[in-house]
Design a protein around this motif. Structure first.
Motif, mmCIF file in Angstrom:
data_model
loop_
_atom_site.group_PDB
_atom_site.id
_atom_site.type_symbol
_atom_site.label_atom_id
_atom_site.label_comp_id
_atom_site.label_asym_id
_atom_site.label_seq_id
_atom_site.Cartn_x
_atom_site.Cartn_y
_atom_site.Cartn_z
ATOM 1 N N TRP A 135 0.819 -1.213 0.000
ATOM 2 C CA TRP A 135 0.000 0.000 0.000
ATOM 3 C C TRP A 135 0.848 1.256 0.000
ATOM 4 C CZ3 TRP A 135 -4.557 -0.799 -1.663
ATOM 5 C CH2 TRP A 135 -5.195 -2.016 -1.401
ATOM 6 N N THR A 136 2.005 1.219 0.647
ATOM 7 C CA THR A 136 2.904 2.372 0.573
ATOM 8 C C THR A 136 3.457 2.524 -0.838
ATOM 9 O OG1 THR A 136 4.768 0.998 1.342
ATOM 10 C CG2 THR A 136 3.527 2.238 3.006
ATOM 11 N N VAL A 137 3.656 1.413 -1.539
ATOM 12 C CA VAL A 137 4.099 1.481 -2.935
ATOM 13 C C VAL A 137 3.005 2.104 -3.803
ATOM 14 C CG1 VAL A 137 4.883 0.146 -4.920
ATOM 15 C CG2 VAL A 137 5.589 -0.526 -2.627
ATOM 16 N N VAL A 138 1.757 1.695 -3.559
ATOM 17 C CA VAL A 138 0.638 2.247 -4.327
ATOM 18 C C VAL A 138 0.543 3.760 -4.136
ATOM 19 C CG1 VAL A 138 -1.880 2.327 -4.480
ATOM 20 C CG2 VAL A 138 -0.710 0.124 -4.355
ATOM 21 N N ILE A 139 0.641 4.209 -2.884
ATOM 22 C CA ILE A 139 0.570 5.647 -2.611
ATOM 23 C C ILE A 139 1.726 6.376 -3.276
ATOM 24 C CG2 ILE A 139 0.682 7.386 -0.784
ATOM 25 C CD1 ILE A 139 -0.685 5.344 1.062
ATOM 26 N N ALA A 140 2.912 5.787 -3.192
ATOM 27 C CA ALA A 140 4.080 6.410 -3.808
ATOM 28 C C ALA A 140 3.915 6.528 -5.317
ATOM 29 C CB ALA A 140 5.336 5.605 -3.470
ATOM 30 N N HIS A 141 3.428 5.465 -5.962
ATOM 31 C CA HIS A 141 3.237 5.504 -7.410
ATOM 32 C C HIS A 141 2.143 6.499 -7.794
ATOM 33 C CE1 HIS A 141 5.214 1.424 -8.597
ATOM 34 N NE2 HIS A 141 5.953 2.133 -7.757
ATOM 35 N N ALA A 142 1.107 6.591 -6.983
ATOM 36 C CA ALA A 142 0.010 7.503 -7.300
ATOM 37 C C ALA A 142 0.470 8.955 -7.316
ATOM 38 C CB ALA A 142 -1.130 7.328 -6.302
ATOM 39 N N THR A 143 1.498 9.286 -6.522
ATOM 40 C CA THR A 143 1.947 10.680 -6.451
ATOM 41 C C THR A 143 2.446 11.196 -7.794
ATOM 42 O OG1 THR A 143 4.173 10.004 -5.767
ATOM 43 C CG2 THR A 143 2.588 10.483 -4.020
ATOM 44 N N PHE A 144 3.073 10.311 -8.609
ATOM 45 C CA PHE A 144 3.532 10.785 -9.913
ATOM 46 C C PHE A 144 2.627 10.321 -11.048
ATOM 47 C CE2 PHE A 144 6.101 7.027 -8.739
ATOM 48 C CZ PHE A 144 5.791 6.160 -9.767
ATOM 49 N N CYS A 145 1.827 9.286 -10.836
ATOM 50 C CA CYS A 145 0.884 8.872 -11.874
ATOM 51 C C CYS A 145 -0.255 9.879 -12.037
ATOM 52 C CB CYS A 145 0.305 7.495 -11.548
ATOM 53 S SG CYS A 145 1.478 6.134 -11.766
ATOM 54 N N ILE A 146 -0.587 10.574 -10.951
ATOM 55 C CA ILE A 146 -1.621 11.606 -11.026
ATOM 56 C C ILE A 146 -1.267 12.647 -12.083
ATOM 57 C CG2 ILE A 146 -2.592 13.573 -9.756
ATOM 58 C CD1 ILE A 146 -2.638 11.858 -7.272
ATOM 59 N N VAL A 147 0.019 12.930 -12.231
ATOM 60 C CA VAL A 147 0.452 13.972 -13.153
ATOM 61 C C VAL A 147 0.068 13.631 -14.588
ATOM 62 C CG1 VAL A 147 2.402 15.339 -13.958
ATOM 63 C CG2 VAL A 147 2.362 14.505 -11.605
ATOM 64 N N THR A 148 0.221 12.372 -14.999
ATOM 65 C CA THR A 148 -0.105 11.996 -16.379
ATOM 66 C C THR A 148 -1.600 12.162 -16.648
ATOM 67 O OG1 THR A 148 -0.389 9.649 -15.800
ATOM 68 C CG2 THR A 148 1.815 10.374 -16.417
ATOM 69 N N VAL A 149 -2.426 11.764 -15.685
ATOM 70 C CA VAL A 149 -3.871 11.947 -15.841
ATOM 71 C C VAL A 149 -4.211 13.430 -15.828
ATOM 72 C CG1 VAL A 149 -6.134 11.447 -14.846
ATOM 73 C CG2 VAL A 149 -4.337 9.708 -14.776
ATOM 74 N N PHE A 150 -3.633 14.161 -14.914
ATOM 75 C CA PHE A 150 -3.890 15.590 -14.793
ATOM 76 C C PHE A 150 -3.565 16.327 -16.091
ATOM 77 C CE2 PHE A 150 -2.011 19.781 -13.935
ATOM 78 C CZ PHE A 150 -3.102 20.436 -13.371
ATOM 79 N N ASN A 151 -2.400 16.046 -16.669
ATOM 80 C CA ASN A 151 -1.989 16.734 -17.891
ATOM 81 C C ASN A 151 -2.929 16.434 -19.046
ATOM 82 O OD1 ASN A 151 0.235 18.023 -16.767
ATOM 83 N ND2 ASN A 151 1.642 16.360 -17.251
ATOM 84 N N ASN A 152 -3.349 15.177 -19.186
ATOM 85 C CA ASN A 152 -4.255 14.819 -20.278
ATOM 86 C C ASN A 152 -5.627 15.450 -20.105
ATOM 87 O OD1 ASN A 152 -3.298 12.494 -22.327
ATOM 88 N ND2 ASN A 152 -2.229 12.257 -20.388
ATOM 89 N N VAL A 153 -6.155 15.392 -18.887
ATOM 90 C CA VAL A 153 -7.512 15.893 -18.651
ATOM 91 C C VAL A 153 -7.568 17.409 -18.741
ATOM 92 C CG1 VAL A 153 -9.395 16.020 -16.981
ATOM 93 C CG2 VAL A 153 -8.152 13.884 -17.288
ATOM 94 N N ILE A 154 -6.624 18.091 -18.147
ATOM 95 C CA ILE A 154 -6.689 19.555 -18.149
ATOM 96 C C ILE A 154 -6.458 20.106 -19.555
ATOM 97 C CG2 ILE A 154 -4.259 20.134 -17.694
ATOM 98 C CD1 ILE A 154 -5.364 22.158 -15.607
ATOM 99 N N ALA A 155 -5.643 19.406 -20.356
ATOM 100 C CA ALA A 155 -5.476 19.828 -21.746
ATOM 101 C C ALA A 155 -6.781 19.683 -22.518
ATOM 102 C CB ALA A 155 -4.366 19.020 -22.407
ATOM 103 N N ARG A 156 -7.514 18.590 -22.268
ATOM 104 C CA ARG A 156 -8.794 18.404 -22.939
ATOM 105 C C ARG A 156 -9.813 19.438 -22.474
ATOM 106 N NH1 ARG A 156 -10.710 13.999 -25.254
ATOM 107 N NH2 ARG A 156 -8.551 13.977 -26.026
ATOM 108 N N LEU A 157 -9.839 19.725 -21.186
ATOM 109 C CA LEU A 157 -10.778 20.720 -20.670
ATOM 110 C C LEU A 157 -10.519 22.094 -21.273
ATOM 111 C CD1 LEU A 157 -10.882 19.734 -16.881
ATOM 112 C CD2 LEU A 157 -12.728 19.474 -18.542
ATOM 113 N N ARG A 158 -9.273 22.440 -21.482
ATOM 114 C CA ARG A 158 -8.948 23.728 -22.082
ATOM 115 C C ARG A 158 -9.414 23.800 -23.530
ATOM 116 N NH1 ARG A 158 -2.792 23.964 -19.609
ATOM 117 N NH2 ARG A 158 -3.366 24.741 -17.530
ATOM 118 N N ARG A 159 -9.379 22.670 -24.237
ATOM 119 C CA ARG A 159 -9.777 22.674 -25.641
ATOM 120 C C ARG A 159 -11.295 22.715 -25.816
ATOM 121 N NH1 ARG A 159 -5.619 18.752 -26.495
ATOM 122 N NH2 ARG A 159 -7.170 17.092 -26.662
ATOM 123 N N VAL A 160 -12.019 21.989 -24.986
ATOM 124 C CA VAL A 160 -13.470 21.886 -25.197
ATOM 125 C C VAL A 160 -14.220 23.099 -24.669
ATOM 126 C CG1 VAL A 160 -13.376 19.373 -25.132
ATOM 127 C CG2 VAL A 160 -13.842 20.611 -23.030
#
Length: 266
Positions: A135-160
């Motif tokens: 579970w500590t590994v999951v939390i650690a991975h989530a800290t930088f995996c969030i960035v990939t989702v964030f970048n994709n979603v916010i770019a789409r929100l800006r376009r639409v």
């Protein structure tokens, strides 16, 4: 912009050189996974499928694969939820410190992995007093995996933009109904692409995992590192490395195709 013939030749040669430097070592690993040599000598004295059979029948390797899939799946799910919520908050609302929050969200992907690993290790063990586990590994991975989702979603929100959402609200739809029927359909491909990239990023991560995994947690990259220099294990490690490359390429290729298809439709 038009380039001269000399510039085109120079750029082509540099591109070819870079591709050779990047992909020839991967090709060597692929060939060594079929080599009859136990020390990965080059050129291979012969070829065999024995190492592939041993790799797919290795209990340790299969357990490591299962652990990596579990960690990557949970970290991706967490990243999809949190990354989407953060993107909506930063793009759809104005508040004090919004730019600072955006920087803090993106920062983990830019930090060296060893810094992130040391910081999270100290946080879990010293501050929180939590034993290192999957579970500590999951939390650690989530800290930088969030960035990939964030970048994709916010770019789409800006376009639409917000025109369709505003129209939905004017017609009497609530916040959840607007998100379910208007916003989410526009974000689906961006979420899928971000999720695939997050899964690939988590699946082959080793530095942060090394600092945040307990003694009983062995992901596939850690399994490779632990067995790389053991007697007669190098060819099996080469097989696992080839599989790891394929697993990493597939989601990235799908994500790139989704992004390209979306741009063509627009």
């Amino acid at each position: 912009m038009r380039l001269s013939r000399a510039a085109r030749v120079t750029l082509g040669a540099l591109t070819a050189l870079i591709l050779v430097i990047v992909y020839v070592p991967l090709f060597v690993v692929l060939v060594n996974s079929f080599s009859t040599s136990t020390s990965l000598s080059w050129p291979p004295p012969g070829f065999t499928l024995e190492w592939w059979r041993r790799a797919f029948s290795s209990a340790g390797a299969l357990e490591a694969v299962l652990t990596s899939v579990q960690v990557a799946s949970i970290a991706t799910l967490v990243s999809l939820v949190l990354g989407t919520l953060i993107s909506l908050a930063l793009q759809r609302f104005s508040f004090f410190g919004r730019d600072a929050v955006s920087l803090l969200v993106i920062l983990p992907i830019a930090l060296p992995g060893i810094i992130t690993g040391i910081a999270l290790n100290n946080f879990f063990r010293t501050i929180m007093g939590v034993p290192l586990s999957i579970w500590t590994v999951v939390i650690a991975h989530a800290t930088f995996c969030i960035v990939t989702v964030f970048n994709n979603v916010i770019a789409r929100l800006r376009r639409v933009g917000t025109n369709l959402e505003d129209a939905s609200a004017d017609l009497g739809a609530g916040v959840w109904t607007t998100f379910r029927l208007v916003t989410f359909p526009q974000l689906r491909s961006a979420l899928l692409a971000g999720g695939l990239l997050a899964f690939a990023l988590s699946f082959d991560e080793i530095i942060v995992t090394t600092f945040t995994a307990g003694s009983g947690v062995t992901t596939l990259p850690i399994f490779i590192l632990n067995n790389m220099f053991r007697p007669n294990q190098a060819p099996i490690v080469a097989v696992i490395a080839v599989v790891l490359v394929l697993v990493s390429i597939i989601p990235i290729a799908i994500a790139q195709r989704l992004s390209g298809s979306e741009q063509q439709r627009r």
